[in-house]
Design an enzyme around this catalytic site. Structure first.
Site, PDB file in Angstrom:
ATOM      1  N   VAL A 167     -15.881  55.201 -22.651  1.00 50.30           N
ATOM      2  CA  VAL A 167     -14.609  55.140 -22.492  1.00 50.30           C
ATOM      3  C   VAL A 167     -13.481  56.213 -22.744  1.00 50.30           C
ATOM      4  O   VAL A 167     -13.682  56.861 -23.868  1.00 50.30           O
ATOM      5  CB  VAL A 167     -14.059  53.823 -23.424  1.00 50.30           C
ATOM      6  CG1 VAL A 167     -12.520  53.484 -23.237  1.00 50.30           C
ATOM      7  CG2 VAL A 167     -14.764  52.742 -23.299  1.00 50.30           C
ATOM      8  N   LYS A 181     -13.598  58.953 -16.665  1.00 53.46           N
ATOM      9  CA  LYS A 181     -14.384  58.300 -15.743  1.00 53.46           C
ATOM     10  C   LYS A 181     -13.614  57.865 -14.370  1.00 53.46           C
ATOM     11  O   LYS A 181     -13.702  58.496 -13.434  1.00 53.46           O
ATOM     12  CB  LYS A 181     -15.357  57.473 -16.015  1.00 53.46           C
ATOM     13  CG  LYS A 181     -16.375  57.154 -15.173  1.00 53.46           C
ATOM     14  CD  LYS A 181     -17.517  56.402 -15.750  1.00 53.46           C
ATOM     15  CE  LYS A 181     -17.212  55.023 -16.770  1.00 53.46           C
ATOM     16  NZ  LYS A 181     -17.251  53.807 -15.823  1.00 53.46           N
ATOM     17  N   SER A 182     -12.708  57.232 -14.759  1.00 55.89           N
ATOM     18  CA  SER A 182     -11.682  56.484 -13.608  1.00 55.89           C
ATOM     19  C   SER A 182     -10.831  57.607 -13.037  1.00 55.89           C
ATOM     20  O   SER A 182     -10.897  57.706 -11.977  1.00 55.89           O
ATOM     21  CB  SER A 182     -10.713  55.538 -14.141  1.00 55.89           C
ATOM     22  OG  SER A 182     -11.618  54.741 -15.245  1.00 55.89           O
ATOM     23  N   PRO A 199     -19.123  50.037 -15.873  1.00 56.75           N
ATOM     24  CA  PRO A 199     -18.134  49.946 -17.055  1.00 56.75           C
ATOM     25  C   PRO A 199     -19.096  50.197 -18.066  1.00 56.75           C
ATOM     26  O   PRO A 199     -19.966  49.578 -18.481  1.00 56.75           O
ATOM     27  CB  PRO A 199     -17.866  48.620 -17.108  1.00 56.75           C
ATOM     28  CG  PRO A 199     -17.928  48.052 -15.683  1.00 56.75           C
ATOM     29  CD  PRO A 199     -19.164  48.718 -15.238  1.00 56.75           C
ATOM     30  N   GLY A 227     -39.429  14.536 -27.565  1.00 56.27           N
ATOM     31  CA  GLY A 227     -38.141  13.796 -27.652  1.00 56.27           C
ATOM     32  C   GLY A 227     -37.773  14.267 -29.300  1.00 56.27           C
ATOM     33  O   GLY A 227     -38.293  14.939 -29.723  1.00 56.27           O
ATOM     34  N   SER A 235     -41.167  19.566 -29.146  1.00 55.19           N
ATOM     35  CA  SER A 235     -41.011  20.335 -27.665  1.00 55.19           C
ATOM     36  C   SER A 235     -39.729  20.464 -27.074  1.00 55.19           C
ATOM     37  O   SER A 235     -39.518  19.946 -26.050  1.00 55.19           O
ATOM     38  CB  SER A 235     -41.850  20.294 -26.655  1.00 55.19           C
ATOM     39  OG  SER A 235     -42.339  18.747 -26.618  1.00 55.19           O
TER      40      SER A 235
HETATM   41  N1  LIG Z   1      -6.180  66.486 -20.340  1.00 51.89           N
HETATM   42  C1  LIG Z   1      -6.630  65.677 -19.599  1.00 51.89           C
HETATM   43  N2  LIG Z   1      -6.899  64.299 -19.648  1.00 51.89           N
HETATM   44  C2  LIG Z   1      -7.746  64.067 -18.967  1.00 51.89           C
HETATM   45  C3  LIG Z   1      -8.869  64.373 -17.814  1.00 51.89           C
HETATM   46  N3  LIG Z   1      -9.304  63.362 -17.396  1.00 51.89           N
HETATM   47  C4  LIG Z   1      -8.875  62.157 -17.785  1.00 51.89           C
HETATM   48  N4  LIG Z   1      -7.903  62.412 -18.828  1.00 51.89           N
HETATM   49  C5  LIG Z   1      -7.239  61.549 -19.413  1.00 51.89           C
HETATM   50  O1  LIG Z   1      -8.073  60.639 -20.412  1.00 51.89           O
HETATM   51  C6  LIG Z   1      -7.606  59.321 -20.504  1.00 51.89           C
HETATM   52  C7  LIG Z   1      -8.815  58.460 -19.980  1.00 51.89           C
HETATM   53  O2  LIG Z   1      -8.987  58.532 -18.722  1.00 51.89           O
HETATM   54  P1  LIG Z   1     -10.071  57.561 -17.936  1.00 51.89           P
HETATM   55  O3  LIG Z   1     -10.179  58.041 -16.563  1.00 51.89           O
HETATM   56  O4  LIG Z   1      -9.029  56.228 -17.916  1.00 51.89           O
HETATM   57  O5  LIG Z   1     -11.161  57.304 -18.750  1.00 51.89           O
HETATM   58  P2  LIG Z   1     -12.178  56.322 -18.527  1.00 51.89           P
HETATM   59  O6  LIG Z   1     -12.200  55.350 -19.583  1.00 51.89           O
HETATM   60  O7  LIG Z   1     -13.600  57.253 -18.642  1.00 51.89           O
HETATM   61  O8  LIG Z   1     -12.260  55.688 -17.048  1.00 51.89           O
HETATM   62  C8  LIG Z   1      -6.445  59.354 -19.424  1.00 51.89           C
HETATM   63  O9  LIG Z   1      -5.169  59.203 -20.398  1.00 51.89           O
HETATM   64  C9  LIG Z   1      -6.544  60.331 -18.590  1.00 51.89           C
HETATM   65  O10 LIG Z   1      -5.413  60.641 -17.939  1.00 51.89           O
HETATM   66  C10 LIG Z   1      -8.672  65.746 -18.005  1.00 51.89           C
HETATM   67  O11 LIG Z   1      -9.352  66.460 -17.272  1.00 51.89           O
HETATM   68  N5  LIG Z   1      -7.654  66.603 -18.718  1.00 51.89           N
END
Ligand SMILES: Nc1nc2c(ncn2[C@@H]2O[C@H](COP(=O)(O)OP(=O)(O)O)[C@@H](O)[C@H]2O)c(=O)[nH]1
Lengths: 304, 628
Positions: free
Chosen positions: B25, B29-30, B104, B460, B534
């Site tokens: 988290v 990733k997203s 996830p 039973g 059982s």
């Molecule tokens: N400074 C910086 N922040 C990042 C970068 N990549 C992601 N973030 C920030 O890290 C936080 C979590 O990112 P998110 O993509 O939601 O993470 P996930 O939980 O792995 O999917 C968010 O506030 C993003 O804007 C990056 O390359 N540089």
């Protein structure tokens, strides 16, 4: 034909995967059926089924759940193509809905779709006792579909129980089910819209002519172009059909399906337009990319 | 605009890469997936419009697009309790089409990651540049290696937050090399400094990292070579479906999962070991002169050999292993733990067989990589054990072939997929435990006793009336001159099963032993009466499967809990209610009533005599005992 280059193209891999899924169902299901909606995804699915089981015919029939409000061109295709291919076609209409006069004009798309499509499908599956039904949905259609399984389980009441869906690992599909349960299987899950068009082009798969641009009588409602396909159409006061050069990206019930203005009179043109819109603003996709149902939802959410 | 034929040719020649994106988290990733989709223009207008909207509303990125919001659909669904294992997203570049599996990375991370990794050829592992290699990084890397992914690319993300420091990057790179050395990763690893937020080194080389000379992330993904090894491997084609198009066409349809086949090739169909030659290979577009791994084809042979769905077509020079015992690494995917002795269905290739799990050798601590002694495997745990199959099947070790070396375990009652398995090796002791064929067999013994042996299995609640009815049934059979034996729960627990308690695992083992003893007694020619609570359906199923059709009669003593508790002949319910007895069936341990017992006795409406009469009557009706 042979594979001298030791590599499959992505379309070949998608094709192989879909065929694998269909054969799996043929082997495991008691009484499978392929839902045939006459659209482009159905066209590809049917074509793949012909390939998967050649030289035999697909070991399942097609089922068209007819809302009675499809485009005339679609009926023409439905009544001709399966026969030519030697595949059985079943047509089901919710007669109760017909008796009650359910239609998209008086009842709106929601009720009409529910009664004539959703309920009708359940009735048809129950009537014939089908335990597995192929559908043409793709994961790229909507972001919420991205995590859908290829084998989607339904309770005996046809409900989708989110807690009762199984992880899908490797090529190992677990198609076991209890009595009364059924499965929807989506062999095109990993295809994109572009893949579908490229495959249709490469294999010269017959499609309904409505996908190609032509002068057609349309009225404009809330920014959506609706084609006047027969004399059941209800005009609003002062509304008149105008001829415009349009085509359709998806096909459903004609009063509920929006057309786009286009010059693409052949498949090459459709693909070219698609690639062009992909690389620019993508205007015009909002309406037609999605199904009529999500168009409705978008309307409710205030997109229009 | 290029001509459509050129376009088509370009698209046709595109290859496909399926990769897995792993990160914990907030590693980004997203954001990274969103960035890849956006920059490759894989977003539709509605998605883009929604993203602009959401970004404005969320206000997270000062008016810029917040790509993380693209994949947020998952969070909402998780709150609604919908199980999401993996989301699959698509994008394309000029050379390749990509399917990214986004698992996830929360509680269910092992199950989800394993699911996503099972179909991936490459993995992107995200590391937050500020945090460096974390516990999660180690776990992700271990799972990726376990699942046989050979190409790992480490995206060291948020480089902007460490001033694009080359020292920091080098430090993480070194730490990561240690991780991979420790898990003995044999594949290839590449580290790339990126900023998902600013797009640094994702598609475009960045001026911020002049010291970095390796590939951009996308360049790497476009270039990584993943397919050649499958084609060079020994031929494997599990048969899916037998195609009998006409009286003179009998084809075997399936997907070639490894190697290449051509007409004229000599083949063997395992496990039957019948041999033949390939006559035709029918592909999706007609006959093929050569078919390769990944293609779904239909093969005809020059001889009429006996093979069917589940058999594996291979070459005689390099056949798969055939055995009914194997050792495997198992990843458990269900809330109900894996219990030893329990019998599951195993789906391997195109075959489904019964598989009994023998005691766990160990379970793995994914953090320390230590082997830990354990008797059961819980959700998201990984362990090693032997499995005994109901018949021999063809397979390969997973590290040789990811298709023929993998299996899933399915619960026989719920039909759910409960475990994923990776085969380590076949066990060669198969022959040793085969039953000795003896001349004095069951038939000989029952003839000597002049009776038909069978098992009456009474199930039973405690206090339902099992022992009373069992005793009276035995007395009646004895009176008629039959040879009987009564196995009673309480008595057996004092002797044979003295070492067992009342946990779920012990209950399973309790029933397993009693079922096996009953089988021996049945073999001895006796009419066996088993009187055991059982409580679990699956254990009764397991017992039933030890016997032939018609030899096993389940007798459900259907007494409602309230009535049994009211009777409380042994005072046990009172103790259980007051907390002095734990795991008491009906109180704090479930009783699963039989769905379809041979005999159902309602002790609230029937007298003991009537119940006994009903049991004897059922035996007479089935001609197991003569009418008396
Ligand atoms: N400074 C910086 N922040 C990042 C970068 N990549 C992601 N973030 C920030 O890290 C936080 C979590 O990112 P998110 O993509 O939601 O993470 P996930 O939980 O792995 O999917 C968010 O506030 C993003 O804007 C990056 O390359 N540089």
């Amino acid at each position: 034909m042979s594979h001298q280059t030791d590599r499959l193209s992505h379309l070949e891999r998608l094709e192989a995967e879909s065929i694998h899924i269909m054969r799996e169902v043929a082997a495991e299901a008691e009484k499978p059926v392929m839902l045939y909606s006459i659209g482009k995804d159905s066209a590809v699915m049917l074509d793949l089924a012909m390939r998967a089981f050649a030289p035999a015919k697909p070991p399942f029939p097609l089922l068209h759940v007819d809302t009675t409000w499809k485009f005339r061109d679609m009926y023409e295709m439905r009544d001709r193509l399966p026969g030519e291919l030697g595949v059985d076609l079943l047509v089901y209409v919710n007669e109760e809905g017909v008796r009650q006069g359910v239609n998209p004009f008086d009842h709106g798309s929601e009720v009409h779709t529910d009664v004539m499509k959703t309920q009708a499908l359940k009735q048809a599956l129950d009537k014939h006792g089908f335990d597995v039904a192929f559908g043409g949905a793709r994961r790229d259609e909507e972001r919420s579909r991205a995590k859908e399984r290829i084998f989607s389980f339904r309770t005996p009441q046809h409900a989708w129980d989110p807690k009762n869906q199984r992880p899908e690992l490797w090529r190992l599909f677990n198609a076991r089910k209890r009595k009364g349960e059924s499965i929807r299987v989506f062999p095109l899950s990993n295809w994109t819209e572009l893949d579908v068009w490229l495959y249709i082009y490469a294999h010269e798969i017959p499609i309904v002519p409505l996908y190609l641009a032509a002068e057609r009588p349309v009225v404009e409602r809330d920014g959506t172009l609706i084609m006047v396909d027969d004399d059941r159409f209800r005009f609003a006061d002062g509304e008149h059909p105008r001829m415009r050069k349009v085509r359709f990206r998806t096909l459903g019930c004609y009063p509920l399906t929006g057309a786009v203005e286009s010059d693409a009179e052949d498949l090459a043109g459709v693909i070219r337009e698609m690639l062009l819109t992909t690389s620019s603003e993508r205007q015009g996709r909002v309406i037609d990319h999605d199904s009529a149902a999500s168009m409705e939802r978008k309307k409710r959410e205030g997109y229009f | 605009m290029a001509e459509i034929s050129d376009l088509l040719a370009a698209h046709e020649s595109k290859s496909l890469l399926r990769f897995l994106m792993c990160g914990s988290v907030d590693d980004g990733k997203s954001t990274l997936i969103g960035r890849l989709l956006y920059e490759t223009q894989a977003l539709y207008a509605d998605q883009l419009a929604a993203l602009e909207d959401d970004s404005r509303r969320a206000g997270t990125q000062d008016g810029e697009l917040d790509f993380a919001l693209l994949t947020d659909g998952l969070a909402a669904e998780r709150e609604q309790g919908i199980t999401i294992d993996v989301a699959y997203r698509h994008f394309s570049t000029e050379h390749r089409h990509f399917i990214v599996a986004d698992a996830p990375g929360h509680e269910q991370y092992t199950r989800n990651m394993v699911t996503g990794a099972s179909t991936a050829d490459c993995a992107v592992i995200l590391i937050d540049a500020r945090l460096g290699v974390s516990r999660q990084t180690r776990r992700h890397s271990y799972l990726v290696a376990l699942l046989g992914i050979e190409h790992v690319v480490v995206a060291v993300n948020k480089m902007d937050t460490v001033d694009y420091s080359d020292e920091r990057f080098a430090e993480i790179q070194r730490a990561y090399a240690d991780v991979m050395a420790r898990i003995e990763f044999r594949g290839e690893t590449t580290c790339i400094p990126v900023s998902a937020l600013h797009g640094t080194n994702v598609l475009k080389r960045s001026a911020e990292t002049p010291w970095y000379e390796g590939p951009m992330l996308m360049e790497y993904l476009e270039g990584v070579e993943v397919e050649s090894s499958a084609i060079a491997s020994p031929v494997r084609m599990p048969i899916q479906w037998v195609n009998r198009a006409s009286s003179d066409f009998r084809g075997f349809a399936g997907t070639i999962v490894a190697g290449a086949l051509a007409p004229g090739d000599e083949i063997v169909a395992a496990p039957s070991e019948s041999r033949s030659r390939v006559q035709r290979i029918v592909g999706p577009d007609g006959d093929l002169q050569r078919a390769i791994a990944g293609q779904a084809v239909t093969v005809t042979l020059t001889d009429e050999i006996d093979c069917s769905r589940g058999d594996v077509i291979a070459t005689p020079a390099e056949p798969p292993t055939v055995s009914d015992q194997l050792q495997a690494t198992i990843v458990w995917m269900h809330e109900e733990p894996m219990l030893r002795g329990r019998n599951y269905l195993m789906r391997i290739g195109e075959t489904t067989v019964g598989a009994t799990v023998s005691p766990l050798k160990y379970k793995l601590n994914v953090d320390s990589l230590e082997h830990v002694a354990a008797t059961r495997l819980q959700l998201n745990e990984i362990g090693r054990c032997d499995l005994e199959l109901s018949r021999p099947v063809a397979f390969d070790p997973y590290r040789i072939n990811r298709d023929t070396g993998a299996f899933i375990l399915i619960d026989r009652i719920t039909n759910e997929t409960v475990g994923a398995g990776l085969i380590e090796f076949a066990l060669r002791r198969s022959q040793n435990i085969r039953w000795q064929a003896v001349t004095v067999d069951r038939a000989a013994r029952s003839t000597a006793l002049s009776q038909t042996p069978c098992v009456l299995w009474l199930t039973g609640l405690s206090g339902a009336g099992k022992s009373t009815i069992a005793n009276r049934v035995e007395a009646e059979l004895h009176r008629r001159g039959h040879h009987t034996y009564l196995l009673d729960g309480d008595n057996v627990r004092h002797g044979l099963n003295r070492d067992l308690g009342f946990t779920d695992a012990d209950r399973v083992e309790n029933i397993r032993r009693v079922a096996e003893v009953s089988r021996l007694m049945l073999d001895a020619g006796l009419i066996v009466i088993v009187s055991f609570i059982s409580p679990f359906r699956s254990e009764r199923q397991m017992a039933r499967r030890l016997f032939d059709e018609g030899q096993f009669l389940e007798v459900f003593i259907d007494t409602p809990l309230a009535v049994a508790e009211e009777r409380d002949t042994k005072g046990l319910y009172r103790k259980a209610r007051s907390g002095q007895l734990a795991n008491f069936t009906g109180i704090d341990s479930p009783y699963e009533p039989p769905d379809d017992p041979e005999i159902r006795l309602d002790t609230t409406s029937q007298t003991v005599e009537e119940s006994v009469g009903a049991v004897i009557g059922a035996l007479e009706e089935r001609e197991l005992v003569p009418r008396g």
